[in-house]
Design a protein around this motif. Structure first.
Motif: not given
Length: 229
Positions: A105-110
């Motif tokens: 989820k953090y990766w998609f936010e980035l």
């Protein structure tokens, strides 16, 4: 082992949109001072208060606080500026299924942040350089901004996440994510809307492969499962 399509056909909507209808344009472009009392004559009678004695404060410059730049979303006035960088949760560095979900989820936010800012250093630190889908998307977004154009929207959200948390033969972990990208609006250098791409509907169903190494996760690649359209 689950095979992943790496042609970026799902979340590579920016790349596809640029290829289908790109319009070439140019770039838009102190210290606190000591105080000394001022001498006064002795009063002839007792005073009710000491307010009769005045002090001469020497005015000094106060330290100036550095104001934090206010975030400005992308609009017809220009591309997004001063957007806060997504913060990596502590859970995202755990070698567990929950840790991989938090990392994904953090990766998609980035990824969403990079779409809007064309700033990829944070994204690249969490992504394997051999991720072909990622390279394709980054190249397309770079080209857009190099031409003086920009975009708004494009936020990617993860609505479901599943994994058996079993190592593949290559030592990575496979997970299945349902995700959706919001509407994308493309602006020409004069702020006019060049085109819009509707929000992704239905959501995409993708496979992500990541590896846990030296205390953190690294995204290897993602895309539609092999054999799907």
């Amino acid at each position: 082992m689950v095979f992943v399509r790496t042609d970026g056909q799902r979340l590579g909507r920016v790349a596809a949109a640029l290829a289908g209808g790109a319009v070439a344009v140019m770039l838009l472009s102190g210290c606190q001072g000591d105080t000394e009392p001022t001498p006064t004559a002795a009063p002839s009678a007792p005073q009710a208060s000491a307010s009769a004695t005045t002090t001469g404060d020497v005015p000094t410059a106060s330290p100036t606080a550095v104001a934090t730049p206010r975030p400005s979303p992308a609009s017809s006035a220009g591309p997004a500026t001063n957007l806060p960088v997504p913060v990596k949760p502590a859970l995202a560095d755990e070698n567990t299924a929950a840790g991989l979900e938090a990392f994904t989820k953090y990766w998609f936010e980035l990824l969403s942040y990079s779409y809007l800012t064309n700033e990829w250093s944070h994204f690249d630190r969490e992504t394997d350089p051999a991720c072909r889908t990622c390279t394709s998307i980054r190249s397309a977004v770079n080209e857009l901004y190099d031409q003086g154009r920009w975009l708004s929207g494009a936020e990617v959200t993860v609505s479901s996440f599943n994994t058996t948390f079993e190592l593949t033969t290559s030592g990575s972990i496979t997970a299945y994510v349902e995700n959706q990208q919001s509407e994308i609006t493309y602006f020409d250098k004069d702020g006019t809307v060049a085109r819009s791409v509707p929000a992704q509907n239905p959501p995409a169903f993708d496979v992500v492969n990541a590896v846990f190494d030296q205390g953190s996760w690294l995204m290897l690649d993602y895309g539609a499962p092999e054999g799907t359209e």
